[in-house]
Write a protein that holds these residues in place. Structure first.
Motif, mmCIF file in Angstrom:
data_model
loop_
_atom_site.group_PDB
_atom_site.id
_atom_site.type_symbol
_atom_site.label_atom_id
_atom_site.label_comp_id
_atom_site.label_asym_id
_atom_site.label_seq_id
_atom_site.Cartn_x
_atom_site.Cartn_y
_atom_site.Cartn_z
ATOM 1 N N VAL A 40 -13.465 0.243 -2.340
ATOM 2 C CA VAL A 40 -12.381 1.090 -2.853
ATOM 3 C C VAL A 40 -11.027 0.547 -2.397
ATOM 4 O O VAL A 40 -10.841 0.193 -1.227
ATOM 5 N N PHE A 41 -10.111 0.473 -3.358
ATOM 6 C CA PHE A 41 -8.725 0.086 -3.080
ATOM 7 C C PHE A 41 -7.815 1.290 -3.320
ATOM 8 O O PHE A 41 -8.116 2.148 -4.142
ATOM 9 N N ALA A 42 -6.663 1.288 -2.641
ATOM 10 C CA ALA A 42 -5.584 2.227 -2.992
ATOM 11 C C ALA A 42 -4.274 1.454 -2.980
ATOM 12 O O ALA A 42 -4.177 0.399 -2.336
ATOM 13 N N GLU A 43 -3.284 1.970 -3.702
ATOM 14 C CA GLU A 43 -1.986 1.279 -3.827
ATOM 15 C C GLU A 43 -0.853 2.194 -3.384
ATOM 16 O O GLU A 43 0.016 2.551 -4.177
ATOM 17 N N PRO A 44 -0.843 2.615 -2.129
ATOM 18 C CA PRO A 44 0.200 3.560 -1.705
ATOM 19 C C PRO A 44 1.571 2.906 -1.605
ATOM 20 O O PRO A 44 1.715 1.807 -1.063
ATOM 21 N N GLY A 45 2.569 3.568 -2.142
ATOM 22 C CA GLY A 45 3.952 3.123 -1.975
ATOM 23 C C GLY A 45 4.702 4.181 -1.200
ATOM 24 O O GLY A 45 4.982 4.069 -0.017
ATOM 25 N N ARG A 46 4.981 5.296 -1.894
ATOM 26 C CA ARG A 46 5.806 6.372 -1.341
ATOM 27 C C ARG A 46 5.336 6.840 0.039
ATOM 28 O O ARG A 46 6.152 7.020 0.940
ATOM 29 N N PHE A 47 4.018 7.063 0.191
ATOM 30 C CA PHE A 47 3.560 7.668 1.437
ATOM 31 C C PHE A 47 3.928 6.801 2.642
ATOM 32 O O PHE A 47 4.264 7.314 3.708
#
Ligand SMILES: Cc1ncc(COP(=O)(O)O)c(C=O)c1O
Length: 398
Positions: free
Chosen positions: A265-272
């Motif tokens: 699983v990947f995630a692409e967090p920016g804002r957080f």
């Protein structure tokens, strides 16, 4: 509670000290060294947010979406922490490359690319790309032996402040056709991705998207699925509270537990990661009483770092640097930016104590989609970024 305590209690409820997490003397020191307006980037906060998200999403590989705040110091710090990177343009490729990051640590997630951009990313060694339509799939035929594709699926969400699934993402019904088109042309499809929208106020759009993605993967069992990318969307608090990140992520993790163990699983967090890491220090440069309100003219506004108010639909918490007596008088006020455009108003409905020309205001949660979209309209230069460690105190967070 007696009456006096009650009055005090409500006054504090209405006008809490927005800056209690900050050491005011540190901010005053910075003011002696730097001309306003300027942004203060706290690298410890980047680390704090990254670690909090990693803890809330165990086993998920975090690709920082550098579009939210593409500052080299943020990228360097995340690299040191073992982070990976989500890129969308050739400029972003060049930025991370210049900082010693390698292509295999990145994914390229822009669903629409020029051929030149594909080649540029491939030259860098980034081989994982997102597509969401037949034309985009066909662009990869010349590179079929080098690339692995992730297909982005659109899941609309009413809970996200910024809807990203209107503009991008294949409809779920079109997914099998896209997968087959890619495979018939000798391309490798390895993953699905989605982004339910930025600043999502509930996790359930992501939960539904995870469940639908798992079903789609099961139905297309002829594909060797390696990745599911759950995008960004993790919220931060601007004007009101949001779910603590561990509570937000818990149902997402529960849904992810149904994935076959072979799918990473990947995630692409920016804002957080970026939003809480930066504040802006702004000065009142003019003041006028117009009707019932006092207008305060600031040295930055919506054409500058506060541009996120226009593009990102964010409303940043803004408070005076000088200590405010919560039981004192507050007046209806307007905060306006410095440019000649009447749209350059930061807040028309804020209650503030009486301020003077020269007073300093602090805008919080200014890391994500702020300086990234700032302009130099009227020839005002963009605020500079001052990098520090440990501006924010977290000792009361537990
Ligand atoms: C493809 C993609 N990934 C990740 C992000 C980051 O999203 P967020 O800031 O909500 O974490 C965005 C935001 O626009 C995006 O478009």
């Amino acid at each position: 509670m007696n009456t006096a305590e009650l009055v005090q209690h409500f006054a504090e409820q209405t006008h809490p000290d927005e800056l209690e997490q900050f050491d005011r003397s540190t901010l005053r020191d910075l003011l002696t060294q730097h001309e306003t307006p300027f942004l203060v980037l706290d690298l410890q906060e980047v680390e704090y947010q990254y670690s909090a998200l990693q803890k809330a999403l165990p086993g998920v590989e975090l690709f920082y979406a550098i579009k939210s705040l593409a500052h080299p110091a943020v990228i360097r710090r995340l690299k040191k922490l073992g982070g990976s990177f989500d890129l969308a343009t050739s400029g972003e490729v060049d930025l991370v490359k210049g900082l010693g990051i390698e292509g295999h640590q990145c994914i390229h997630t822009h669903p629409i690319k020029k051929d030149r951009e594909i080649r540029h990313a491939l030259d860098f060694g980034c081989t994982r790309f997102v597509v969401d339509n037949p034309d985009e799939v066909l662009k990869f035929i010349p590179y079929k032996d080098e690339v692995e594709l992730m297909i982005r699926v659109s899941f609309r969400s009413q809970d996200a402040i910024v809807d990203l699934s209107r503009k991008f993402g294949s409809a779920l019904e079109e997914l099998p056709g896209l997968v087959n088109l890619a495979m018939e042309n000798g391309l490798t499809v390895s993953g699905l991705s989605f982004h339910v929208g930025s600043q999502s106020l509930s996790p359930f759009a992501q939960v539904n998207a995870v469940q639908a993605s798992i079903s789609a993967m099961k139905e297309m069992s002829h594909v060797h699925w390696k990745w599911l990318d759950i995008g960004g969307s993790f919220p931060v608090s601007y004007q009101g509270p949001v779910m603590p990140i561990e509570d937000f992520c818990a149902p997402i993790m529960e849904a992810l537990a149904e994935l076959p163990a072979s799918v990473k699983v990947f995630a692409e967090p920016g804002r957080f990661i970026s939003a809480p890491s930066m504040i802006e220090v702004i000065r009142v440069v003019g003041k006028a009483k117009r009707g019932a309100r006092t207008w305060y003219y600031l040295d930055d506004g919506v054409y500058g770092a506060l541009s996120g108010q226009m593009y990102d639909h964010a409303k940043y918490p803004i408070a005076p640097l000088k200590p405010v007596d919560p039981t004192g008088d507050f007046y209806p006020s307007v905060l306006a930016g410095p440019t000649c455009d009447s749209v350059d108003v930061v807040d028309e409905d804020i209650e503030l104590p009486e301020l003077a020309v020269g007073d300093i205001l602090i805008a919080k949660q200014m890391g994500a989609y702020t300086i990234a979209s700032a302009s130099e309209f009227n020839y005002y230069p963009k605020p500079k970024i001052v990098v520090v460690e440990d501006l924010i105190d977290h000792t009361d967070d537990e």
